[in-house]
Design a protein around this motif. Structure first.
Motif, PDB file in Angstrom:
ATOM      1  N   THR A 112       0.874  -1.184  -0.137  1.00  0.00           N
ATOM      2  CA  THR A 112      -0.104  -0.084  -0.007  1.00  0.00           C
ATOM      3  C   THR A 112       0.793   1.186  -0.089  1.00  0.00           C
ATOM      4  N   LEU A 113       1.260   1.927  -1.114  1.00  0.00           N
ATOM      5  CA  LEU A 113       2.373   2.843  -1.211  1.00  0.00           C
ATOM      6  C   LEU A 113       1.458   4.196  -1.334  1.00  0.00           C
ATOM      7  N   PRO A 114       1.946   4.931  -0.041  1.00  0.00           N
ATOM      8  CA  PRO A 114       1.268   6.299  -0.168  1.00  0.00           C
ATOM      9  C   PRO A 114       1.755   7.291  -1.026  1.00  0.00           C
ATOM     10  N   PHE A 115       2.104   7.492  -2.127  1.00  0.00           N
ATOM     11  CA  PHE A 115       3.021   7.967  -2.868  1.00  0.00           C
ATOM     12  C   PHE A 115       2.259   8.350  -4.363  1.00  0.00           C
ATOM     13  N   ALA A 116       2.612   9.602  -4.955  1.00  0.00           N
ATOM     14  CA  ALA A 116       1.640  10.015  -6.120  1.00  0.00           C
ATOM     15  C   ALA A 116       2.134   9.328  -7.298  1.00  0.00           C
ATOM     16  N   ASP A 117       1.669   9.384  -8.300  1.00  0.00           N
ATOM     17  CA  ASP A 117       1.902   8.735  -9.559  1.00  0.00           C
ATOM     18  C   ASP A 117       3.163   9.512 -10.073  1.00  0.00           C
ATOM     19  N   GLN A 118       4.083   8.772 -10.685  1.00  0.00           N
ATOM     20  CA  GLN A 118       5.359   9.375 -11.198  1.00  0.00           C
ATOM     21  C   GLN A 118       6.183  10.055 -10.330  1.00  0.00           C
ATOM     22  N   GLN A 119       6.207   9.772  -9.221  1.00  0.00           N
ATOM     23  CA  GLN A 119       6.941  10.808  -7.861  1.00  0.00           C
ATOM     24  C   GLN A 119       8.394  10.501  -7.955  1.00  0.00           C
ATOM     25  N   PHE A 120       8.757   9.298  -8.322  1.00  0.00           N
ATOM     26  CA  PHE A 120      10.255   8.922  -8.168  1.00  0.00           C
ATOM     27  C   PHE A 120      11.231   8.744  -9.390  1.00  0.00           C
ATOM     28  N   ASP A 121      12.344   9.199  -9.313  1.00  0.00           N
ATOM     29  CA  ASP A 121      13.149   8.862 -10.190  1.00  0.00           C
ATOM     30  C   ASP A 121      14.137   7.520 -10.272  1.00  0.00           C
ATOM     31  N   LYS A 122      14.166   7.400  -8.870  1.00  0.00           N
ATOM     32  CA  LYS A 122      14.875   5.882  -8.672  1.00  0.00           C
ATOM     33  C   LYS A 122      14.114   5.230  -7.482  1.00  0.00           C
ATOM     34  N   ILE A 123      14.012   3.978  -7.439  1.00  0.00           N
ATOM     35  CA  ILE A 123      13.295   3.131  -6.475  1.00  0.00           C
ATOM     36  C   ILE A 123      14.425   1.850  -6.134  1.00  0.00           C
ATOM     37  N   LEU A 124      14.721   1.784  -4.967  1.00  0.00           N
ATOM     38  CA  LEU A 124      15.525   0.840  -4.527  1.00  0.00           C
ATOM     39  C   LEU A 124      15.025  -0.059  -3.430  1.00  0.00           C
ATOM     40  N   SER A 125      15.305  -1.359  -3.602  1.00  0.00           N
ATOM     41  CA  SER A 125      15.040  -2.470  -2.570  1.00  0.00           C
ATOM     42  C   SER A 125      16.183  -3.376  -2.353  1.00  0.00           C
ATOM     43  N   ILE A 126      16.753  -3.611  -1.096  1.00  0.00           N
ATOM     44  CA  ILE A 126      17.698  -4.590  -1.010  1.00  0.00           C
ATOM     45  C   ILE A 126      17.356  -5.524   0.037  1.00  0.00           C
ATOM     46  N   HIS A 127      17.322  -6.922  -0.317  1.00  0.00           N
ATOM     47  CA  HIS A 127      16.757  -7.915   0.423  1.00  0.00           C
ATOM     48  C   HIS A 127      15.364  -7.737   1.121  1.00  0.00           C
ATOM     49  N   SER A 128      14.507  -7.251   0.409  1.00  0.00           N
ATOM     50  CA  SER A 128      13.149  -7.262   1.164  1.00  0.00           C
ATOM     51  C   SER A 128      12.361  -8.029   0.132  1.00  0.00           C
ATOM     52  N   LEU A 142       4.858   0.023  -8.033  1.00  0.00           N
ATOM     53  CA  LEU A 142       6.308   0.664  -7.919  1.00  0.00           C
ATOM     54  C   LEU A 142       6.413   1.142  -9.255  1.00  0.00           C
ATOM     55  N   PHE A 143       5.757   0.715 -10.423  1.00  0.00           N
ATOM     56  CA  PHE A 143       5.685   1.076 -11.761  1.00  0.00           C
ATOM     57  C   PHE A 143       5.067   2.473 -11.935  1.00  0.00           C
ATOM     58  N   ARG A 144       3.786   2.572 -11.137  1.00  0.00           N
ATOM     59  CA  ARG A 144       2.860   3.515 -11.071  1.00  0.00           C
ATOM     60  C   ARG A 144       3.644   4.984 -10.540  1.00  0.00           C
ATOM     61  N   ILE A 145       4.415   4.773  -9.559  1.00  0.00           N
ATOM     62  CA  ILE A 145       4.909   5.910  -8.848  1.00  0.00           C
ATOM     63  C   ILE A 145       6.460   6.122  -9.394  1.00  0.00           C
ATOM     64  N   LEU A 146       6.801   5.418 -10.440  1.00  0.00           N
ATOM     65  CA  LEU A 146       8.221   5.607 -10.987  1.00  0.00           C
ATOM     66  C   LEU A 146       7.927   6.934 -12.140  1.00  0.00           C
ATOM     67  N   LYS A 147       8.866   7.586 -12.309  1.00  0.00           N
ATOM     68  CA  LYS A 147       8.869   8.450 -13.389  1.00  0.00           C
ATOM     69  C   LYS A 147       9.235   7.912 -14.759  1.00  0.00           C
ATOM     70  N   PRO A 148       8.538   8.465 -15.821  1.00  0.00           N
ATOM     71  CA  PRO A 148       9.172   8.009 -17.242  1.00  0.00           C
ATOM     72  C   PRO A 148      10.785   8.359 -17.136  1.00  0.00           C
ATOM     73  N   GLY A 149      11.473   7.243 -17.555  1.00  0.00           N
ATOM     74  CA  GLY A 149      12.981   7.474 -17.589  1.00  0.00           C
ATOM     75  C   GLY A 149      13.615   7.074 -16.267  1.00  0.00           C
ATOM     76  N   GLY A 150      12.609   6.849 -15.285  1.00  0.00           N
ATOM     77  CA  GLY A 150      13.385   6.156 -14.053  1.00  0.00           C
ATOM     78  C   GLY A 150      13.774   4.661 -13.937  1.00  0.00           C
ATOM     79  N   LYS A 151      14.407   4.510 -12.868  1.00  0.00           N
ATOM     80  CA  LYS A 151      14.901   3.029 -12.676  1.00  0.00           C
ATOM     81  C   LYS A 151      14.459   2.355 -11.249  1.00  0.00           C
ATOM     82  N   LEU A 152      14.053   1.159 -11.604  1.00  0.00           N
ATOM     83  CA  LEU A 152      13.930   0.269 -10.412  1.00  0.00           C
ATOM     84  C   LEU A 152      14.843  -0.751 -10.308  1.00  0.00           C
TER      85      LEU A 152
END
Length: 212
Positions: A112-128, A142-152
């Motif tokens: 349940t991600l409390p963030f706006a559409d296309q809010q982030f340039d980069k999204i990171l997760s390590i061992h979760s 995560l795709f929803r909140i990632l900006k165009p050109g962004g990286k997961l």
């Protein structure tokens, strides 16, 4: 009969998903030391820019956040973690950046991600990712909140290296290659692939990478 050692090991392992209290703090500090190669590798692969808006899922004791703060000097680093204990721990580790408003850490669930559409340039997760209830659905969020050109960038270990040096591949590897990666491409990622990461202790690390 289950031995006391096995019971204690199971108790400690139960804190990896949601570290709690004093034992959770000890486990989190141990993970900071154990996962240093993954932290360094993941942050370097993000190619962070000073004005980036970044999100880390499951930030634990906040070591990766600490590394990212050095590079994201004008943007913001957000974090969400299931453990209130880890929110306190990571906030202490990054106290100055938190006070300055450059780091925003909160308790929450990745489903349940409390963030706006296309809010982030980069999204990171390590061992979760091991603890996610529905990986395809969460990646869709995560795709929803990632900006165009962004990286997961989702780091995990899929291979165990035994005492003889033999690599034993977990079935999760095939799931990633045959289901998760193709699903990401169908979903709209312009590129989705597995990146090979560093060996650490007896594990080989990879990352699920998605470019939007």
């Amino acid at each position: 009969m289950v031995s006391l050692k096995d019971r204690f090991g199971a108790y400690i392992n139960s804190h990896h998903r949601c570290p709690t209290g004093f034992v959770g703090m000890l486990v989190a500090d141990k993970m900071v030391r154990q996962h240093q190669p993954e932290h360094t590798w993941a942050v370097s692969e993000l190619a962070l820019q000073p004005a980036d808006e970044v999100l880390e899922i499951g930030f634990g004791a906040g070591r990766a956040v600490e590394l990212m703060v050095e590079q994201v000097t004008q943007g913001h680093i957000y974090g969400i973690d299931l453990s209130p204990t880890m929110v306190r721990s990571a906030s202490r580790r990054n106290a100055l950046a938190v006070r300055e408003g450059r780091v925003i850490l909160q308790h929450g669930d990745v489903s349940t991600l409390p963030f706006a559409d296309q809010q982030f340039d980069k999204i990171l997760s390590i061992h979760s990712i091991y603890f996610w209830s529905d990986i395809p659905q969460i990646i869709q969020g995560l795709f929803r909140i990632l900006k165009p050109g962004g990286k997961l960038f989702l780091v995990l270990a899929t291979t165990w290296i035994n005492a003889d040096g033999e690599k034993i591949v977990d079935p999760l590897q095939a799931t990633l290659e045959e289901q998760i990666i193709p699903g990401m491409l169908r979903q709209g990622f312009t590129a989705a692939y597995l990146a090979q990461g560093p060996d650490n202790r007896q594990f080989n690390n990879v990352a699920v990478v998605g470019e939007k």
